[in-house]
Design a protein around this motif. Sequence first.
Motif, PDB file in Angstrom:
ATOM      1  N   TRP A   1       0.828  -1.199  -0.117  1.00  0.00           N
ATOM      2  CA  TRP A   1       0.116  -0.045  -0.061  1.00  0.00           C
ATOM      3  C   TRP A   1       0.849   1.117   0.200  1.00  0.00           C
ATOM      4  O   TRP A   1       2.008   1.407   0.869  1.00  0.00           O
TER       5      TRP A   1
ATOM      6  N   SER B   1      -2.494  -5.284  -3.837  1.00  0.00           N
ATOM      7  CA  SER B   1      -3.126  -3.979  -3.254  1.00  0.00           C
ATOM      8  C   SER B   1      -3.423  -4.418  -1.974  1.00  0.00           C
ATOM      9  O   SER B   1      -4.301  -5.390  -1.882  1.00  0.00           O
TER      10      SER B   1
ATOM     11  N   GLY C   1      -8.874  -0.135  -3.393  1.00  0.00           N
ATOM     12  CA  GLY C   1      -8.649   1.075  -4.528  1.00  0.00           C
ATOM     13  C   GLY C   1      -7.021   0.840  -4.939  1.00  0.00           C
ATOM     14  O   GLY C   1      -6.244   0.249  -4.350  1.00  0.00           O
TER      15      GLY C   1
ATOM     16  N   ASP D   1      -5.341   3.194  -6.949  1.00  0.00           N
ATOM     17  CA  ASP D   1      -4.750   4.565  -7.274  1.00  0.00           C
ATOM     18  C   ASP D   1      -3.251   4.823  -6.890  1.00  0.00           C
ATOM     19  O   ASP D   1      -2.637   5.389  -7.282  1.00  0.00           O
TER      20      ASP D   1
ATOM     21  N   ARG E   1      -6.642  -6.719  -6.443  1.00  0.00           N
ATOM     22  CA  ARG E   1      -6.861  -5.646  -5.443  1.00  0.00           C
ATOM     23  C   ARG E   1      -7.803  -6.653  -4.314  1.00  0.00           C
ATOM     24  O   ARG E   1      -8.176  -7.711  -4.714  1.00  0.00           O
TER      25      ARG E   1
ATOM     26  N   PRO F   1     -13.741   4.523  -8.222  1.00  0.00           N
ATOM     27  CA  PRO F   1     -12.112   4.477  -8.244  1.00  0.00           C
ATOM     28  C   PRO F   1     -11.804   5.850  -8.592  1.00  0.00           C
ATOM     29  O   PRO F   1     -12.649   6.443  -9.337  1.00  0.00           O
TER      30      PRO F   1
ATOM     31  N   THR G   1      -9.810   7.817 -11.187  1.00  0.00           N
ATOM     32  CA  THR G   1      -9.001   7.377 -12.489  1.00  0.00           C
ATOM     33  C   THR G   1      -8.783   8.922 -13.072  1.00  0.00           C
ATOM     34  O   THR G   1      -9.793   9.783 -12.730  1.00  0.00           O
TER      35      THR G   1
ATOM     36  N   GLY H   1     -15.130   7.283  -1.719  1.00  0.00           N
ATOM     37  CA  GLY H   1     -14.547   6.528  -2.670  1.00  0.00           C
ATOM     38  C   GLY H   1     -13.081   7.081  -2.569  1.00  0.00           C
ATOM     39  O   GLY H   1     -12.343   6.487  -2.032  1.00  0.00           O
ATOM     40  N   ARG H   2     -12.631   8.364  -3.077  1.00  0.00           N
ATOM     41  CA  ARG H   2     -11.652   8.656  -3.172  1.00  0.00           C
ATOM     42  C   ARG H   2     -11.667  10.620  -2.990  1.00  0.00           C
ATOM     43  O   ARG H   2     -12.502  11.114  -3.507  1.00  0.00           O
TER      44      ARG H   2
ATOM     45  N   TYR I   1      -8.561   0.674 -12.803  1.00  0.00           N
ATOM     46  CA  TYR I   1      -9.207   0.054 -11.505  1.00  0.00           C
ATOM     47  C   TYR I   1      -9.676  -1.327 -11.868  1.00  0.00           C
ATOM     48  O   TYR I   1      -9.660  -1.828 -12.952  1.00  0.00           O
TER      49      TYR I   1
END
Length: 313
Positions: free
Chosen positions: A45, A63, A67, A69, A84, A195, A197, A227-228, A313
């Motif tokens: 990570w 991962s 996620g 990213d 993931r 995700p 992106t 999400g992010r 993703y």
Amino acid sequence: MSLLVAVTWETQPWVERFRRHLPDRDIVVLGESFDKAAVRYVATWGPKPGSLSGLPNLEALFSLGAGVDHLMGYPDLPDVPIVRVAQDDLTHRMSEYMVLHCLMHLRDQRRFDEDQTAKRWRPDRAPPIAGDVRIGIMGFGVLGQDSARKLKTMGFDVAGWSRTPKSVDGFQVFAGEEGLTPFLNRTDILIALMPLTPDTKGILNRSLFERLARGGALGGPILINAGRGKLQVESDILSCLDDGILQAATLDVFETEPLPKDSPLWTHPRVTVTPHNSATSEPEATARYISQQIRRYEAGEAFENVVDRVRGY
Ligand code: NDP
Ligand code: OXD
């Protein structure tokens, strides 16, 4: 053969769990000396630049979260499958968070917290019931669909939005650019579970909020983003809260994390802040999942939940 644990978090809990689930492997850690040629898998990570290089026999990257990213922008990302996390422990945590926060907004719990602090008795409002409220989930994948099922059980009217068209039993699913406006027009509580992106960066902005339903049962649209952080434009969230385009927000993720002390989001009366912990990757469940993936692969089966590098993703 070994598994390298390359995390920016505290390493020990991960090493202990991987040793328990993969007792026949060497579990090695960045920063200690180990044989690079023996490393077949990396669990990571937020790896530091350079930490994934010079591993000639690497076969897969795991991962430690759902996620990826944190890997997509990594320079010299090894050309091996990226797997993931998609497993029940993490999924259930996220759904608990979504049910909690949707109910909190439905029942205006923040107001009662304030009233309790002020010792104010104000039973003056019959709140709507869940069936009066339309939830729209942007990102209708593993997490979005599980949250949808649980929110539907509570009575909410739930729909989804995804990149590609799909049919999910019991839900209307909108897709792509042409589905976005009709999806927003019927949404009182907007949940973001996408995700990060190039396509989704900054998508939660004023022009999107302006298309959310008006006149709904909650008095105005509500945003929940887990999400992010870089999906959202925080200056737009704040200005939309101030001019009534948004009624309230729950934010688990932020443009900059940890959320800077001087961010007005901390103290905004209609913003609920949580520290990117809606669905934490719990070491025991995550190590078990990754160990199962390694055993599957070594038994000749394909990895599950492999990331598509082109989609991001
Ligand atoms: P999935 O890959 O299963 O689902 C992603 C969904 O987003 C899919 O429905 C996908 O569409 C959709 N999507 C992707 N790009 C777009 C786009 N451009 N337009 C519209 N829809 C899009 O992921 P998960 O559900 O497992 O996880 C989602 C995200 O949640 C993670 O990427 C991570 O960022 C975040 N997360 C946050 C956590 C936290 O603690 N805050 C914990 C865990 C995850 P399609 O179905 O067509 O592919
Ligand atoms: C994840 C996260 O992606 O914890 O799993 O954010």
